[in-house]
Design an enzyme around this catalytic site. Structure first.
Site, PDB file in Angstrom:
ATOM      1  NE  ARG A  12       2.294  -5.184  11.226  1.00 60.12           N
ATOM      2  CZ  ARG A  12       3.417  -5.126  10.509  1.00 60.12           C
ATOM      3  NH1 ARG A  12       4.535  -5.641  10.980  1.00 60.12           N
ATOM      4  NH2 ARG A  12       3.413  -4.539   9.336  1.00 60.12           N
ATOM      5  NE  ARG A  31       7.478  -3.111   6.065  1.00 55.16           N
ATOM      6  CZ  ARG A  31       6.175  -2.895   5.871  1.00 55.16           C
ATOM      7  NH1 ARG A  31       5.704  -2.615   4.672  1.00 55.16           N
ATOM      8  NH2 ARG A  31       5.341  -2.992   6.871  1.00 55.16           N
ATOM      9  CE  LYS A  39      -2.007  -1.062   3.931  1.00 54.92           C
ATOM     10  NZ  LYS A  39      -1.458  -2.376   4.303  1.00 54.92           N
ATOM     11  NE  ARG A  86       6.571  -1.093  10.982  1.00 53.37           N
ATOM     12  CZ  ARG A  86       5.498  -1.069  10.193  1.00 53.37           C
ATOM     13  NH1 ARG A  86       5.568  -0.528   8.990  1.00 53.37           N
ATOM     14  NH2 ARG A  86       4.358  -1.595  10.574  1.00 53.37           N
ATOM     15  NE  ARG A 116      -4.184  -1.485  10.116  1.00 53.59           N
ATOM     16  CZ  ARG A 116      -3.076  -0.999   9.559  1.00 53.59           C
ATOM     17  NH1 ARG A 116      -3.112   0.111   8.863  1.00 53.59           N
ATOM     18  NH2 ARG A 116      -1.968  -1.637   9.695  1.00 53.59           N
TER      19      ARG A 116
END
Ligand code: ADP
Length: 215
Positions: free
Chosen positions: A173, A127, A13, A162, A88
């Site tokens: 998540r 990531r 996204k 992160r 969300r």
């Protein structure tokens, strides 16, 4: 363009939103970036959001709606916006609908970026993100590493994993996405606003969006 970008964490996204901003001056609004910026700055909002985020849970709807109600009325949104990570939950989507009616804004569409789970898992574990709350540039250790290891090309700050990108938080998540966010696909389908794109390349996603806007 006034778009909502839907899709699991790691679907792309943010990458798609950044590319779209270059096309027509629409602004990217990422609630995740806003919240991480608040955590890095140690503000009240950041303190309220931090524990939810680190666990991979959603922060409460009231907090998000407070942020978005004012953000969507800032002048830069007049030329278009790409909502990345918001809404969300069904209550957020319902409240967004009321808010947009109140301020007289019509959405073009909600785009569901549908990416296979194995691709998502691989992307999230590899990531890396710039730790500077005002930058948050995204890298990938395999496909897009910074030119100097661990250092952001853009601002020179450390590039880190992160806190919610541990295996445990990632699986939380994805579970949260399935339970709370995936139902939005049906919500926007009923609204007649849904475009589903099955593509792992962001260029293909952009093309599908442009084709739909032109049709
Ligand atoms: P991703 O899509 O990769 O999971 P984001 O950067 O969009 O990551 O969000 C990171 C975290 O911020 C989420 O796990 C959640 O805790 C919080 N968050 C972001 N947007 C929202 C939202 N609209 N509602 C509730 N929580 C949110």
């Amino acid at each position: 363009m006034k778009l909502i970008l839907l899709g699991a964490p790691g679907a792309g996204k943010g990458t798609v939103a950044k590319l779209l901003t270059k096309l027509d001056g629409s602004v990217q609004i990422s609630t995740g970036d806003i919240l991480r910026g608040a955590v890095a700055a140690g503000s009240d909002l950041g303190k309220q959001a931090q524990d939810f985020m680190n666990r991979g849970d959603l922060v409460p709807d009231e907090l998000i709606m407070g942020i978005m109600e004012s953000r969507l009325q800032e002048p830069d949104c007049a030329s278009g916006f790409l909502l990345d990570g918001f809404p969300r939950t069904i209550p957020q989507a319902e409240q967004l609908k009321v808010l947009l009616e109140k301020i007289g804004i019509k959405l073009d569409m909600a785009v569901d970026i549908d990416v296979p789970r194995d691709v998502i898992l691989d992307r999230l574990t590899t990531r890396r993100t710039c730790s500077n709350g005002d930058c948050q540039e995204i890298y990938n250790v395999k496909s897009n590493p910074p030119s100097k290891e661990g250092i952001c090309d853009k601002c020179g700050s450390p590039v880190v994993q992160r806190e919610d990108e541990t295996e445990e938080a990632i699986s939380q998540r994805l579970k949260t996405y399935g339970e709370k966010t995936a139902p939005l696909i049906g919500f926007y389908d009923k609204e007649g606003l849904l475009l589903t794109v099955n593509a792992t390349s962001s260029d293909a996603v952009i093309q599908a969006i442009q084709d739909k806007l032109d049709s």
